[in-house]
Design a protein around this motif. Structure first.
Motif, PDB file in Angstrom:
ATOM      1  N   THR A 109       0.772  -1.103  -0.030  1.00 36.47           N
ATOM      2  CA  THR A 109      -0.087   0.067   0.043  1.00 36.47           C
ATOM      3  C   THR A 109       1.061   1.234  -0.055  1.00 36.47           C
ATOM      4  O   THR A 109       1.873   0.998   0.619  1.00 36.47           O
ATOM      5  CB  THR A 109      -0.944   0.050   1.494  1.00 36.47           C
ATOM      6  OG1 THR A 109      -1.490  -1.319   1.494  1.00 36.47           O
ATOM      7  CG2 THR A 109      -2.140   0.950   1.000  1.00 36.47           C
ATOM      8  N   LEU A 110       0.454   2.259  -0.819  1.00 39.76           N
ATOM      9  CA  LEU A 110       1.105   3.480  -0.908  1.00 39.76           C
ATOM     10  C   LEU A 110       0.317   4.769  -0.445  1.00 39.76           C
ATOM     11  O   LEU A 110      -0.757   5.018  -1.155  1.00 39.76           O
ATOM     12  CB  LEU A 110       1.617   3.784  -2.089  1.00 39.76           C
ATOM     13  CG  LEU A 110       2.439   4.974  -2.594  1.00 39.76           C
ATOM     14  CD1 LEU A 110       3.518   5.202  -1.493  1.00 39.76           C
ATOM     15  CD2 LEU A 110       2.693   5.208  -3.800  1.00 39.76           C
TER      16      LEU A 110
ATOM     17  N   ARG B 237       1.036  -2.057 -10.602  1.00 36.69           N
ATOM     18  CA  ARG B 237       2.253  -1.092 -10.620  1.00 36.69           C
ATOM     19  C   ARG B 237       2.033  -0.141 -11.637  1.00 36.69           C
ATOM     20  O   ARG B 237       2.612   0.832 -11.593  1.00 36.69           O
ATOM     21  CB  ARG B 237       3.336  -2.195 -10.953  1.00 36.69           C
ATOM     22  CG  ARG B 237       4.106  -2.612  -9.994  1.00 36.69           C
ATOM     23  CD  ARG B 237       5.099  -3.500 -10.529  1.00 36.69           C
ATOM     24  NE  ARG B 237       6.030  -4.418  -9.731  1.00 36.69           N
ATOM     25  CZ  ARG B 237       6.952  -4.257  -8.999  1.00 36.69           C
ATOM     26  NH1 ARG B 237       7.660  -3.165  -9.256  1.00 36.69           N
ATOM     27  NH2 ARG B 237       7.403  -4.982  -8.116  1.00 36.69           N
ATOM     28  N   HIS B 238       1.703  -0.663 -13.025  1.00 43.89           N
ATOM     29  CA  HIS B 238       1.753   0.376 -14.072  1.00 43.89           C
ATOM     30  C   HIS B 238       0.556   1.400 -14.110  1.00 43.89           C
ATOM     31  O   HIS B 238       0.964   2.359 -14.437  1.00 43.89           O
ATOM     32  CB  HIS B 238       1.526  -0.378 -15.371  1.00 43.89           C
ATOM     33  CG  HIS B 238       2.626  -1.462 -15.737  1.00 43.89           C
ATOM     34  ND1 HIS B 238       2.842  -2.778 -15.112  1.00 43.89           N
ATOM     35  CD2 HIS B 238       3.509  -1.564 -16.566  1.00 43.89           C
ATOM     36  CE1 HIS B 238       3.689  -3.323 -15.646  1.00 43.89           C
ATOM     37  NE2 HIS B 238       4.561  -2.622 -16.529  1.00 43.89           N
ATOM     38  N   SER B 239      -0.390   0.986 -13.337  1.00 41.67           N
ATOM     39  CA  SER B 239      -1.400   1.963 -12.897  1.00 41.67           C
ATOM     40  C   SER B 239      -0.938   2.873 -12.154  1.00 41.67           C
ATOM     41  O   SER B 239      -1.136   4.205 -12.188  1.00 41.67           O
ATOM     42  CB  SER B 239      -2.428   1.428 -12.341  1.00 41.67           C
ATOM     43  OG  SER B 239      -3.773   1.469 -12.859  1.00 41.67           O
TER      44      SER B 239
ATOM     45  N   ARG C 224      -4.238   7.226  -2.025  1.00 39.64           N
ATOM     46  CA  ARG C 224      -3.664   5.829  -1.583  1.00 39.64           C
ATOM     47  C   ARG C 224      -3.854   4.893  -2.689  1.00 39.64           C
ATOM     48  O   ARG C 224      -4.807   4.886  -3.403  1.00 39.64           O
ATOM     49  CB  ARG C 224      -4.952   5.494  -0.420  1.00 39.64           C
ATOM     50  CG  ARG C 224      -4.876   4.190   0.082  1.00 39.64           C
ATOM     51  CD  ARG C 224      -5.801   3.809   0.967  1.00 39.64           C
ATOM     52  NE  ARG C 224      -5.662   2.463   1.465  1.00 39.64           N
ATOM     53  CZ  ARG C 224      -6.473   1.450   0.779  1.00 39.64           C
ATOM     54  NH1 ARG C 224      -6.818   1.467  -0.184  1.00 39.64           N
ATOM     55  NH2 ARG C 224      -6.093   0.103   1.380  1.00 39.64           N
ATOM     56  N   TRP C 225      -2.923   3.966  -2.966  1.00 40.04           N
ATOM     57  CA  TRP C 225      -3.040   3.071  -3.900  1.00 40.04           C
ATOM     58  C   TRP C 225      -2.863   1.736  -3.290  1.00 40.04           C
ATOM     59  O   TRP C 225      -1.922   1.458  -2.313  1.00 40.04           O
ATOM     60  CB  TRP C 225      -1.832   3.252  -4.927  1.00 40.04           C
ATOM     61  CG  TRP C 225      -1.925   4.359  -5.682  1.00 40.04           C
ATOM     62  CD1 TRP C 225      -2.622   4.243  -7.081  1.00 40.04           C
ATOM     63  CD2 TRP C 225      -1.451   5.737  -5.678  1.00 40.04           C
ATOM     64  NE1 TRP C 225      -2.586   5.700  -7.476  1.00 40.04           N
ATOM     65  CE2 TRP C 225      -1.833   6.440  -6.753  1.00 40.04           C
ATOM     66  CE3 TRP C 225      -0.830   6.280  -4.605  1.00 40.04           C
ATOM     67  CZ2 TRP C 225      -1.741   7.853  -6.747  1.00 40.04           C
ATOM     68  CZ3 TRP C 225      -0.411   7.913  -4.746  1.00 40.04           C
ATOM     69  CH2 TRP C 225      -0.833   8.554  -5.694  1.00 40.04           C
ATOM     70  N   GLN C 226      -3.293   0.544  -3.908  1.00 40.36           N
ATOM     71  CA  GLN C 226      -2.880  -0.742  -3.431  1.00 40.36           C
ATOM     72  C   GLN C 226      -2.437  -1.454  -4.540  1.00 40.36           C
ATOM     73  O   GLN C 226      -2.925  -1.619  -5.799  1.00 40.36           O
ATOM     74  CB  GLN C 226      -4.490  -1.417  -3.269  1.00 40.36           C
ATOM     75  CG  GLN C 226      -4.627  -2.583  -2.280  1.00 40.36           C
ATOM     76  CD  GLN C 226      -4.211  -2.458  -0.707  1.00 40.36           C
ATOM     77  OE1 GLN C 226      -4.576  -1.398  -0.338  1.00 40.36           O
ATOM     78  NE2 GLN C 226      -3.467  -3.379  -0.418  1.00 40.36           N
ATOM     79  N   LEU C 227      -1.120  -2.173  -4.295  1.00 37.71           N
ATOM     80  CA  LEU C 227      -0.284  -2.924  -5.109  1.00 37.71           C
ATOM     81  C   LEU C 227      -0.378  -4.461  -5.124  1.00 37.71           C
ATOM     82  O   LEU C 227       0.336  -5.112  -5.876  1.00 37.71           O
ATOM     83  CB  LEU C 227       1.067  -2.344  -4.824  1.00 37.71           C
ATOM     84  CG  LEU C 227       1.104  -1.071  -5.516  1.00 37.71           C
ATOM     85  CD1 LEU C 227       2.920  -0.858  -5.478  1.00 37.71           C
ATOM     86  CD2 LEU C 227       1.036  -1.226  -7.260  1.00 37.71           C
TER      87      LEU C 227
ATOM     88  N   LEU D  31       9.636  12.080  -4.575  1.00 43.58           N
ATOM     89  CA  LEU D  31      10.425  11.135  -5.124  1.00 43.58           C
ATOM     90  C   LEU D  31      11.166  10.859  -3.684  1.00 43.58           C
ATOM     91  O   LEU D  31      11.311   9.396  -3.587  1.00 43.58           O
ATOM     92  CB  LEU D  31      11.306  11.629  -6.239  1.00 43.58           C
ATOM     93  CG  LEU D  31      10.761  11.528  -7.548  1.00 43.58           C
ATOM     94  CD1 LEU D  31      11.531  12.274  -8.491  1.00 43.58           C
ATOM     95  CD2 LEU D  31      10.670  10.081  -7.909  1.00 43.58           C
ATOM     96  N   ILE D  32      11.266  11.545  -2.828  1.00 41.01           N
ATOM     97  CA  ILE D  32      12.167  11.187  -1.427  1.00 41.01           C
ATOM     98  C   ILE D  32      11.202  10.061  -0.929  1.00 41.01           C
ATOM     99  O   ILE D  32      11.776   9.209  -0.484  1.00 41.01           O
ATOM    100  CB  ILE D  32      12.460  12.291  -0.724  1.00 41.01           C
ATOM    101  CG1 ILE D  32      13.639  13.022  -1.266  1.00 41.01           C
ATOM    102  CG2 ILE D  32      12.854  11.820   0.621  1.00 41.01           C
ATOM    103  CD1 ILE D  32      13.974  14.618  -0.931  1.00 41.01           C
ATOM    104  N   GLU D  33       9.895  10.426  -0.867  1.00 35.94           N
ATOM    105  CA  GLU D  33       9.014   9.628  -0.150  1.00 35.94           C
ATOM    106  C   GLU D  33       8.962   8.252  -0.747  1.00 35.94           C
ATOM    107  O   GLU D  33       8.844   7.406  -0.197  1.00 35.94           O
ATOM    108  CB  GLU D  33       7.645  10.436   0.079  1.00 35.94           C
ATOM    109  CG  GLU D  33       7.537  11.299   1.039  1.00 35.94           C
ATOM    110  CD  GLU D  33       5.871  11.533   1.332  1.00 35.94           C
ATOM    111  OE1 GLU D  33       5.402  10.665   1.557  1.00 35.94           O
ATOM    112  OE2 GLU D  33       5.683  13.011   1.618  1.00 35.94           O
ATOM    113  N   LEU D  34       8.935   8.092  -2.039  1.00 35.88           N
ATOM    114  CA  LEU D  34       8.734   7.008  -2.849  1.00 35.88           C
ATOM    115  C   LEU D  34       9.949   6.120  -2.563  1.00 35.88           C
ATOM    116  O   LEU D  34       9.878   4.967  -2.447  1.00 35.88           O
ATOM    117  CB  LEU D  34       8.280   7.449  -4.249  1.00 35.88           C
ATOM    118  CG  LEU D  34       7.276   7.535  -4.880  1.00 35.88           C
ATOM    119  CD1 LEU D  34       7.271   7.921  -6.337  1.00 35.88           C
ATOM    120  CD2 LEU D  34       6.372   6.210  -4.665  1.00 35.88           C
TER     121      LEU D  34
END
Ligand code: ZN
Length: 346
Positions: free
Chosen positions: A140-141, A181-183, A151-154, A204-207
């Motif tokens: 989860t992100l 992932r691509h989404s 919020r994204w679920q992977l 990008l730092i968070e990612l």
């Protein structure tokens, strides 16, 4: 191999006369082999050589400045083609320039003045490195971008990242995303494309933290250093053009910030290459990425022409400050020439 391909092409595809008074401006980004390429930015060195061979034999390669003068003077040679590159990847010096020299094809290379000479990768490349290359990611992100919570679920996409990578390596960002992932990659690209550079860096730092990946960029994706930029500009084969300071989607900025981005890139690049910088390219370059006010600012800044990324043919009536360009893909020589002919012949 290249010559054989051209031979076939000449026998089979003798073309009808092109529309008079039209020219094409080609858009390249990279001459390199890469593992994944969601925006189709890289043309392999051998393929690029095939393109140049075709241009030398079948077309009339021109400098952008020659095309601009021809538009004002009213005389365009038949099948005039201009080669341009955007963004300033280091491979432009090591892979593209020697081939441009060999085939005596001039090119204009548009550089974001604040990013060249820096460390790391472009934000879109880093996004690809973090999300599309095989590597375990948390399920989860949560991210806050420009004041909005996301919020994204992977889960299902992270079970076997290597298989997912191999299966979808040729996915292009304009196609339907084949996995979560691509989404995620596409949603973040859309959100970051119109965010400011500080917001891009923060996200990008968070990612990176979330993905457990360090900051160090891939040498294969690095940008030109300042010395390499000077080397690229040496002689009269390669013209350096401006591409703003930070590569923003200009229409997302206030007019004052747009003016700074446009003017400062011109001044900085002139200092680096030691000669006037008269051409400009709008970052991302779609109609939604700049406005009529942006075009006026580019004109006021003292540029003599500017390129968009809107596909089209250049004719006598084309606005010199919105020159259309056609993106060259990783085509072999024969396919490349077929596409060019289709544009020329309408
Ligand atoms: Zn660009």
């Amino acid at each position: 191999m290249i010559r054989a391909a051209i031979g076939r092409l000449r026998r089979r595809d003798r073309q009808p006369a092109p529309r008079s008074g039209s020219a094409l401006i080609l858009l390249y980004h990279r001459v390199a082999k890469v593992r994944s390429d969601p925006w189709d930015l890289a043309v392999g060195p051998r393929r690029f050589e095939e393109h140049l061979e075709v241009l030398r034999r079948e077309a009339c390669p021109l400098r952008l400045e020659q095309l601009s003068r021809a538009l004002v003077g009213g005389e365009l040679p038949e099948r005039a083609v201009v080669v341009t590159f955007d963004d300033g990847y280091a491979d432009n010096l090591y892979n593209a320039r020697p081939l441009l020299e060999r085939y005596e094809v001039p090119a204009t290379i548009f550089l974001p003045s604040g990013l060249i000479g820096g460390e790391g990768e472009f934000w879109w490349d880093e996004l690809e490195r973090l999300l599309l290359l095989p590597g375990k990611l948390p399920g989860t992100l949560y991210l806050n971008i420009s004041g909005h919570a996301h919020r994204w679920q992977l889960d299902e996409a992270t079970r076997d990242p290597r298989a997912d990578f191999l299966r979808n390596r040729r996915w292009r960002a304009w196609e339907d995303p084949p996995s979560a992932r691509h989404s995620l990659y596409k949603s973040l690209w859309d959100l970051l494309h119109r965010s400011g550079d500080e917001e891009q860096r923060r996200v990008l730092i968070e990612l990176r933290r979330w993905a457990g990946v360090d900051e160090e960029g891939r040498p294969s994706h690095r940008l030109l250093s300042l010395e390499e930029t000077s080397a690229l500009a040496e002689g009269d084969l390669v013209e350096i053009g401006a591409h703003t300071v930070n590569h923003p989607s200009l229409s997302s900025l206030s007019l004052d910030l747009q003016r700074n981005e446009i003017l400062e890139s011109k001044v900085t690049l002139e200092n680096i290459v030691g000669s006037p910088v008269t051409s400009f390219a709008y970052p991302y370059g779609k109609r939604s990425d700049y406005s009529a006010r942006t075009v006026a600012l580019v004109r006021e800044a003292g540029f003599t022409y500017a390129c968009s990324n809107v596909p089209g043919v250049v004719t006598q009536s084309t606005d010199r400050f919105q020159l259309p360009r056609i993106q060259a893909h990783n085509w072999d020589g024969e396919t490349f020439w077929k596409h060019l002919q289709e544009w020329f012949d309408g």
